[in-house]
Scaffold this motif. Structure first.
Motif, short mmCIF file in Angstrom:
data_model
loop_
_atom_site.label_atom_id
_atom_site.label_comp_id
_atom_site.label_asym_id
_atom_site.label_seq_id
_atom_site.Cartn_x
_atom_site.Cartn_y
_atom_site.Cartn_z
N ARG A 1 47.74 36.28 32.27
CA ARG A 1 46.31 35.88 32.05
C ARG A 1 45.88 34.33 32.08
N SER B 1 39.95 34.51 36.39
CA SER B 1 39.07 35.01 37.43
C SER B 1 38.06 33.92 38.00
N CYS B 2 37.75 34.03 39.10
CA CYS B 2 37.06 33.23 40.08
C CYS B 2 35.73 34.02 40.63
N SER B 3 34.88 33.38 41.27
CA SER B 3 33.82 34.28 42.07
C SER B 3 34.13 34.15 43.39
N GLY C 1 42.09 33.46 41.84
CA GLY C 1 41.58 34.15 40.65
C GLY C 1 40.70 35.61 40.87
N ASN C 2 41.00 35.99 42.09
CA ASN C 2 40.63 37.23 42.38
C ASN C 2 41.48 38.49 42.74
N SER D 1 43.39 41.77 42.43
CA SER D 1 43.10 43.10 41.92
C SER D 1 43.89 43.54 40.82
N ASP D 2 43.50 44.59 39.91
CA ASP D 2 44.15 45.07 38.86
C ASP D 2 45.64 45.50 39.30
#
Length: 381
Positions: A80, A85-87, A227-228, A230-231
């Motif tokens: 984590r 996370s990013c855009s 930062g993208n 997937s789970d």
């Protein structure tokens, strides 16, 4: 604590006549390297290993192996921190991420060396998710000796400082500003090194010292990471890291089990004389030779759980420990470490070694203690 007495690395002395192990080596690899120091001149040399008749040697060495093992949820907490996370919507160019070494060690309750090892495993992942960078200071502190206005004026010509003020508006009316450099650089799309250079230049104005002092502190891990993810990708990465940690622990335990079984099979009980049993000596040589000739020498080694000698006593001790230290947020592994006498960043031996439960259940299986302690902790909550 008893330690191995051997000729150390770098000593090229050919006439060593004896190597004495006052406790058991942790693997055949270690044993062969250590006894290989003797008799290099071709003359007879003798190697002695002293073993406790109660098999305590194996339990003692297991402690060091379990000291490096990690819970699955601890690896998840580390991930984590890495995959922020990013855009980015499609392919992510990877963003610079940094986090404090000291704080992370305390947060995860594992050593810096273990965290570094996990990061190396992650860098070697088949999908090359991350790239490790050199450690760097993560926090910048700007101190003004000319009042709040000095910082505001300086921000007009220093974009990183202006962005820091925008991200920390509550600090805009204070004579000092403290902020994470990499976070500011990430928002700006700049390299953190360039940001640091611009910020450090604030100490000078027209060739003279300004009324600002810029300090960098809190050394941190630093890397490039997307930062993208997937789970599913995060879960696969977690599984991959945990599998490597578990495999390393299993391998070390099997190596220990193999050498312990071999040495105990050729031991002369209570024989402290200088005489050697030729049959045992020959048997041990054969075992070692077969071990190193095998394609997978650990394939036939079966690990058996040491079990719990007295579960009622163990449960009572777990409850007593938690009750005695009510302000401590124990995990099952933390309890098991204390019961085995294994220190960690949050449970140093210099403090917890005084606890009456320290090393109290060394002969009980470590993972069984983890499981039972976790169960009891959840019950007490």
């Amino acid at each position: 604590m008893l330690t191995n007495i051997v000729a150390g690395m770098g000593i090229n002395k050919s006439d060593i006549r004896a190597v004495i192990h006052f406790n058991m080596p942790n693997s055949f690899e270690s044993y062969v390297q250590e006894v290989g120091r003797a008799g290099r001149d071709g003359l007879p040399a003798y190697c002695h290993v002293f073993l406790r008749s109660t098999n305590q040697d194996e339990s003692e060495l297991r402690r060091h192996i379990h000291a490096n093992s990690i819970d699955r949820h601890v690896i998840r907490k580390l991930l984590r921190k890495i995959f922020v996370s990013c855009s980015c919507k499609s392919s992510c160019p990877k963003h610079e991420v940094a986090f404090s070494i000291e704080k992370t060690v305390r947060y995860l309750d594992i050593s810096e060396e273990i965290i570094s090892t996990l990061l190396c495993y992650l860098e070697l992942h088949p999908k090359n998710y991350v790239k490790l960078l050199n450690p760097a200071y993560t926090i910048c502190k700007v101190i003004s000796y000319g009042g709040v206005a000095e910082i505001r004026n300086a921000s007009k010509t220093c974009p990183p400082l202006a962005m820091a003020l925008a991200l920390h508006p509550s600090s805009s009316d204070q004579h000092q500003l403290e902020f994470p450099v990499v976070d500011v650089a990430s928002v700006m799309g700049w390299d953190s090194g360039i940001c640091k250079h611009k910020l450090k230049n604030l100490e000078w104005a027209s060739g003279k010292r300004s009324k600002l002092t810029v300090q960098f502190m809190d050394l941190g891990f630093r890397l490039l990471a997307p930062g993208n993810l997937s789970d599913d990708e995060l879960d696969e990465t977690l599984d991959n890291l945990y599998s490597q940690v578990r495999d390393q622990e299993t391998k070390a335990l099997k190596q220990l089990c193999a050498v312990h079984k071999a040495l105990t099979s050729v031991t002369n009980e209570n024989n402290l004389s200088s005489s050697f049993n030729d049959e045992n000596n020959s048997n041990l040589k054969t075992i070692i030779r077969d071990y190193f000739r095998a394609v997978d020498p650990l394939a036939t080694v079966i690990l058996e759980s040491a079990g719990i000698q007295n579960e009622d006593l163990l449960v009572n001790d777990i409850k007593a420990l938690i009750t005695m230290y009510r302000d401590t947020q124990f995990t099952g592994r933390a309890v098991a470490r204390i019961f085995h006498g294994i220190q960690s960043p949050n449970y140093p031996a210099v403090i917890w070694g005084r606890c009456k439960f320290w090393r109290r259940h060394l002969s009980d299986d470590f993972h069984d203690i983890c499981r039972i302690a976790t169960r009891e902790i959840l019950k007490m909550r």
